[in-house]
Scaffold this motif. Structure first.
Motif, mmCIF file in Angstrom:
data_model
loop_
_atom_site.group_PDB
_atom_site.id
_atom_site.type_symbol
_atom_site.label_atom_id
_atom_site.label_comp_id
_atom_site.label_asym_id
_atom_site.label_seq_id
_atom_site.Cartn_x
_atom_site.Cartn_y
_atom_site.Cartn_z
ATOM 1 N N TRP A 1 -3.131 8.016 -1.681
ATOM 2 C CA TRP A 1 -1.979 7.228 -1.267
ATOM 3 C C TRP A 1 -2.207 5.730 -1.454
ATOM 4 N N GLU B 1 5.953 9.567 -4.821
ATOM 5 C CA GLU B 1 7.338 9.264 -4.463
ATOM 6 C C GLU B 1 8.310 9.851 -5.482
ATOM 7 N N LYS B 2 7.938 9.811 -6.748
ATOM 8 C CA LYS B 2 8.773 10.415 -7.787
ATOM 9 C C LYS B 2 8.862 11.928 -7.569
ATOM 10 N N TYR C 1 -4.232 13.010 -5.668
ATOM 11 C CA TYR C 1 -3.586 11.714 -5.445
ATOM 12 C C TYR C 1 -4.228 11.023 -4.248
ATOM 13 N N HIS D 1 11.300 13.060 -4.905
ATOM 14 C CA HIS D 1 12.729 12.892 -5.216
ATOM 15 C C HIS D 1 13.254 13.959 -6.176
ATOM 16 N N ASP E 1 -3.697 4.217 -3.807
ATOM 17 C CA ASP E 1 -3.635 3.849 -5.225
ATOM 18 C C ASP E 1 -2.154 3.689 -5.587
ATOM 19 N N PRO E 2 -1.708 2.482 -5.957
ATOM 20 C CA PRO E 2 -0.280 2.261 -6.230
ATOM 21 C C PRO E 2 0.308 3.206 -7.289
ATOM 22 N N ALA E 3 -0.443 3.514 -8.316
ATOM 23 C CA ALA E 3 0.064 4.420 -9.358
ATOM 24 C C ALA E 3 0.230 5.838 -8.798
ATOM 25 N N HIS E 4 -0.693 6.261 -7.966
ATOM 26 C CA HIS E 4 -0.594 7.585 -7.349
ATOM 27 C C HIS E 4 0.573 7.626 -6.367
ATOM 28 N N ARG E 5 0.729 6.554 -5.605
ATOM 29 C CA ARG E 5 1.832 6.484 -4.644
ATOM 30 C C ARG E 5 3.177 6.608 -5.366
ATOM 31 N N GLU E 6 3.292 5.927 -6.478
ATOM 32 C CA GLU E 6 4.533 5.976 -7.262
ATOM 33 C C GLU E 6 4.798 7.400 -7.762
ATOM 34 N N ARG E 7 3.764 8.087 -8.215
ATOM 35 C CA ARG E 7 3.918 9.466 -8.704
ATOM 36 C C ARG E 7 4.305 10.409 -7.569
#
Length: 164
Positions: A73, A83-84, A71, A87, A75-81
């Protein structure tokens, strides 16, 4: 299995990014497996790096892991993954490379016996009464290692070799 690592949480992710780490490598993490736990699809470790070459070295060292992922950080798609993952998604157990502060207290009598057996089988060390073999743990490229120090000598072993 013995797992001394702290879960990958939103706080861990935020603090790690704040410290300047922007590369993360995911690999499978067998030490977290609990055969009494149903419905778990995967156990993973997410390692953090502030240097892309180190992240790539880790990533390349686990080429046989079908779940490995690098990943970035920024890269918006990587950041979203990421963060998911932080959680606690249902069906997954995800850990950081941070050890619990009291991880040595989690070493059970059974593990201590396995460490002793390994030492007596694989070294010529014979600690006497009152002598100590110093033990510590560390991670390298998503693998847990144990160091043993005694009488000026040091031994580094994959922790999995102790548990078998």
């Amino acid at each position: 299995m013995f797992n001394p690592l702290y879960p990958f949480t939103p706080e861990v992710l935020q603090q790690t990014v704040k410290r300047g780490c922007s590369y993360f490598v995911r690999n499978t993490w067998p030490p977290a497996a609990d055969h009494f736990e149903d419905g778990i699809k995967g156990y993973f470790l997410i390692s953090h790096y502030d240097d892309l070459s180190q992240a790539n070295a880790h990533f390349n060292s686990i080429s046989n892991d079908p779940h490995r992922f690098l990943y970035e950080w920024n890269d918006p798609a990587h950041r979203e993954r990421l963060e998911k993952a932080a959680h606690k998604p249902a069906g997954y157990r995800i850990y950081s490379t941070y050890f619990y502060p009291d991880y040595k207290k989690k070493i059970t009598k059974n593990i201590r016996e396995k460490i002793n057996r390994y030492m007596y089988r694989n070294t010529d060390w014979k600690p006497g009464s009152g002598e100590t073999v110093h033990i510590d743990l560390y991670l390298q490229f998503g693998l847990l290692y144990l160091t043993m120090k005694y009488a000026g000598q040091e031994l580094k072993i994959k922790f999995a070799d102790i548990e078998t």
